[in-house]
Design an enzyme around this catalytic site. Structure first.
Site, PDB file in Angstrom:
ATOM      1  N   GLU A  39       0.851  -1.079   0.113  1.00 45.78           N
ATOM      2  CA  GLU A  39       0.073   0.043  -0.141  1.00 45.78           C
ATOM      3  C   GLU A  39       0.836   1.177  -0.119  1.00 45.78           C
ATOM      4  O   GLU A  39       1.610   1.457   0.780  1.00 45.78           O
ATOM      5  CB  GLU A  39      -0.820   0.233   1.275  1.00 45.78           C
ATOM      6  CG  GLU A  39      -1.601   1.241   1.337  1.00 45.78           C
ATOM      7  CD  GLU A  39      -2.464   1.604   0.109  1.00 45.78           C
ATOM      8  OE1 GLU A  39      -2.617   2.864  -0.348  1.00 45.78           O
ATOM      9  OE2 GLU A  39      -3.433   0.778  -0.323  1.00 45.78           O
ATOM     10  N   GLY A  41      -0.522   4.314   0.111  1.00 48.72           N
ATOM     11  CA  GLY A  41      -1.081   5.523   0.748  1.00 48.72           C
ATOM     12  C   GLY A  41      -1.280   4.861   2.188  1.00 48.72           C
ATOM     13  O   GLY A  41      -0.507   4.606   3.021  1.00 48.72           O
ATOM     14  N   CYS A  47     -12.342   4.375   0.516  1.00 44.90           N
ATOM     15  CA  CYS A  47     -13.553   4.204   1.304  1.00 44.90           C
ATOM     16  C   CYS A  47     -13.388   4.698   2.810  1.00 44.90           C
ATOM     17  O   CYS A  47     -13.968   5.655   3.135  1.00 44.90           O
ATOM     18  CB  CYS A  47     -14.071   2.839   1.470  1.00 44.90           C
ATOM     19  SG  CYS A  47     -15.220   2.403   2.562  1.00 44.90           S
ATOM     20  N   THR A 143      -5.906  -2.156  -6.834  1.00 47.70           N
ATOM     21  CA  THR A 143      -5.554  -0.844  -6.729  1.00 47.70           C
ATOM     22  C   THR A 143      -6.363   0.088  -6.717  1.00 47.70           C
ATOM     23  O   THR A 143      -6.020   1.337  -6.751  1.00 47.70           O
ATOM     24  CB  THR A 143      -4.490  -0.492  -7.871  1.00 47.70           C
ATOM     25  OG1 THR A 143      -4.897  -1.095  -8.898  1.00 47.70           O
ATOM     26  CG2 THR A 143      -3.235  -1.353  -7.487  1.00 47.70           C
ATOM     27  N   SER A 145      -9.644   2.986  -7.274  1.00 48.75           N
ATOM     28  CA  SER A 145      -9.985   4.022  -8.000  1.00 48.75           C
ATOM     29  C   SER A 145      -9.837   5.431  -7.580  1.00 48.75           C
ATOM     30  O   SER A 145      -9.352   5.978  -6.591  1.00 48.75           O
ATOM     31  CB  SER A 145     -11.748   3.861  -8.198  1.00 48.75           C
ATOM     32  OG  SER A 145     -12.408   4.108  -7.075  1.00 48.75           O
ATOM     33  N   ALA A 314     -17.552  -0.056  -1.903  1.00 47.44           N
ATOM     34  CA  ALA A 314     -16.445  -0.658  -1.185  1.00 47.44           C
ATOM     35  C   ALA A 314     -16.994  -2.285  -0.729  1.00 47.44           C
ATOM     36  O   ALA A 314     -16.160  -3.095  -0.597  1.00 47.44           O
ATOM     37  CB  ALA A 314     -16.392   0.128   0.231  1.00 47.44           C
ATOM     38  N   HIS A 439     -43.323  -4.480  15.117  1.00 46.91           N
ATOM     39  CA  HIS A 439     -43.936  -3.123  15.330  1.00 46.91           C
ATOM     40  C   HIS A 439     -43.781  -2.303  16.287  1.00 46.91           C
ATOM     41  O   HIS A 439     -43.702  -2.621  17.408  1.00 46.91           O
ATOM     42  CB  HIS A 439     -45.730  -3.474  15.025  1.00 46.91           C
ATOM     43  CG  HIS A 439     -46.593  -2.273  15.196  1.00 46.91           C
ATOM     44  ND1 HIS A 439     -46.716  -1.474  13.990  1.00 46.91           N
ATOM     45  CD2 HIS A 439     -47.216  -1.648  16.243  1.00 46.91           C
ATOM     46  CE1 HIS A 439     -47.512  -0.603  14.339  1.00 46.91           C
ATOM     47  NE2 HIS A 439     -47.713  -0.684  15.800  1.00 46.91           N
TER      48      HIS A 439
END
Length: 460
Positions: A39, A41, A47, A143, A145, A314, A439
């Site tokens: 990763e 980031g 998300c 990867t 979007s 997601a 209810h």
């Protein structure tokens, strides 16, 4: 670069730590695999940091603003003095930070090796990160979007995407939103609640154009009632910006002016310059093409999430990640078609859907082979208490199972769990009509709709 012959090797090497990537990793370690997770980031991806979580935090603040504004009709005298955007952002960022810390701890506790940096696929079993090669007996591409724009429409200044909108330290007086899909209408909903004069521009004939026609009609009526303006059926031509704001021009010559322009025309797959094509993968308009079991057709390489053609959600990526880990383990997991994945638009009102729209069902089964039923929330006690209006619409294959559930109204997203089971388990209306719904709850609306479709309506 490290000698690839001695590179660290994993049973499963995942490229991308968003919803699809980390779900793959977590399920894989449960199944006894060694896992490397690349990763560049932050774990959690779009998300957690730039999408689902921060936008829903803003929407909750917006809901509270609306409650304060309308409190008198419920016998509570509250005044809405202002929106403190600094405090709103602090609340939002606190939610993100807490979830991020929890995810980091979970990944670490499971023994997943996190490899920080931008990874690039090399061949069919190697990912290179910062000059170091890592091998995977299986490779999973996840990867994600990015926020799209239109050709010739540059982002900058007063022209922003959702990424910039989530970090704004002020509330504009007015805004134009280019795009009437999920992202566009959610920001329109937030900003209207915050007191912004909002106009949506959508080139297609309606807002939320992928929804059932009945839902669209109800949604547009609700937005008009809220004072959210929109122009549909005419495409964007250009934008000018100056110190005072932006001026948007449509192809028919109509113009709109506001403080800023939010470009919300969808998200594109992050696949460029990552070695995918060089490795022999089939790429179409940036998307990675796979078979129904998410295999790319090359080596032991799979792809999940937003880079795979289909709905960009997601929870779809999350489910696909679990699926691929189980597929690699030989467990033969069940395929969930995109049409049967639940979708929620978290605006006011909310839209919650799963399965075929009426139009799509008629195209698949035939015009005379589809029945529908609508239940108005005016007949639901809890909806009246909440002060919401809307409908539940069911789509049924004639003399067969329910193939679509479409709902609109405040908090209707909370009903999607049962709706998903109804559609995915191919329940008949008579099956659901026999169940007891507590209810007073909004959940009763699903039961009432199925009672009606089964031919025994009680309140209609």
């Amino acid at each position: 670069m490290a000698d690839q012959a001695t590179a660290q090797e994993f049973d499963i090497l995942v490229l991308g730590g968003g919803s699809g990537g980390y779900a793959t990793a977590l399920r894989a370690v449960q199944l006894g695999f060694t896992v490397g997770l690349v990763e560049k980031g932050k774990l959690g991806g779009t998300c957690l940091h730039n999408g689902c979580i921060p936008t829903k935090a803003l929407l909750h603040s917006a809901e509270l603003a609306d409650h304060a504004r309308d409190s008198a009709k419920y016998g509570v005298n509250v005044t809405l003095d202002s929106i403190d955007i600094t405090a709103v952002n602090a609340y939002k960022d606190g939610i993100i930070a807490g979830k991020f810390k929890g995810l980091q701890g979970l990944i670490k506790s499971k023994g997943i090796t996190v490899i920080e940096g931008e990874g690039k696929l090399q061949g069919t079993d190697t990912v290179v990160v910062n000059g170091t090669a890592y091998k995977g007996k299986n490779i999973v591409l996840a990867t994600g979007s990015y926020s799209r724009t239109l050709p010739g429409l540059e982002i900058g200044g007063k022209v922003i995407t959702s990424d910039e909108a989530l970090t704004m330290d002020y509330i504009p007086k007015s805004a134009i939103i280019l795009g009437g899909g999920v992202i566009g209408v959610e920001f329109a909903s937030v900003w209207k609640s915050f007191g912004v004069d909002v106009t949506i521009v959508e080139g297609l004939p309606s807002l939320v154009p992928n929804e059932d026609a009945t839902i669209v009609k109800n949604f547009e009526r609700a937005f008009k009632k809220r004072g959210i303006k929109f122009s549909t059926g005419v495409f964007f031509q250009g934008v000018e910006q100056n110190d005072d704001g932006v001026k948007v021009t449509l192809v028919d010559g109509k113009t709109f002016e506001a403080d800023l322009l939010l470009v919300a025309v969808g998200r594109g797959p992050v696949t460029a310059n990552l070695g995918y094509e060089e490795a022999g993968l089939t790429i179409d308009r940036g998307f990675v093409i796979t078979n129904e079991r998410l295999h790319t057709g090359v080596g032991n390489i799979y792809a999940v999430g937003d880079i795979v053609p289909g709905v960009q959600l997601a929870h779809r990526g999350y489910q696909q990640g679990i699926f691929v880990a189980e597929e690699i383990a030989g467990l033969k997991p069940v395929i969930v078609e995109d049409v049967n994945i639940p979708k929620v638009t978290y605006s006011e009102p909310e839209i919650a859907t799963v399965g075929y729209t009426e139009k799509a069902a008629k195209a698949k089964f035939g015009d005379d082979q589809v029945d529908t039923q609508e239940y108005n929330l005016a007949g639901n006690g809890k909806s009246s208490i909440l002060g919401t209006s809307g409908i539940v619409k069911l789509v049924r294959q004639k003399d067969g199972p329910v193939v679509g559930v479409h709902m609109i109204g405040a908090r209707m997203g909370e009903q999607i769990g049962e709706a998903q089971l109804i559609v995915n388990w191919e329940a008949y209306p008579e099956d659901v009509a026999a169940l007891v719904h507590a209810h007073p709850t909004q959940n009763e609306s699903l039961g009432e709709a199925h009672l009606a479709l089964a031919g025994k309506p009680l309140h209609g």
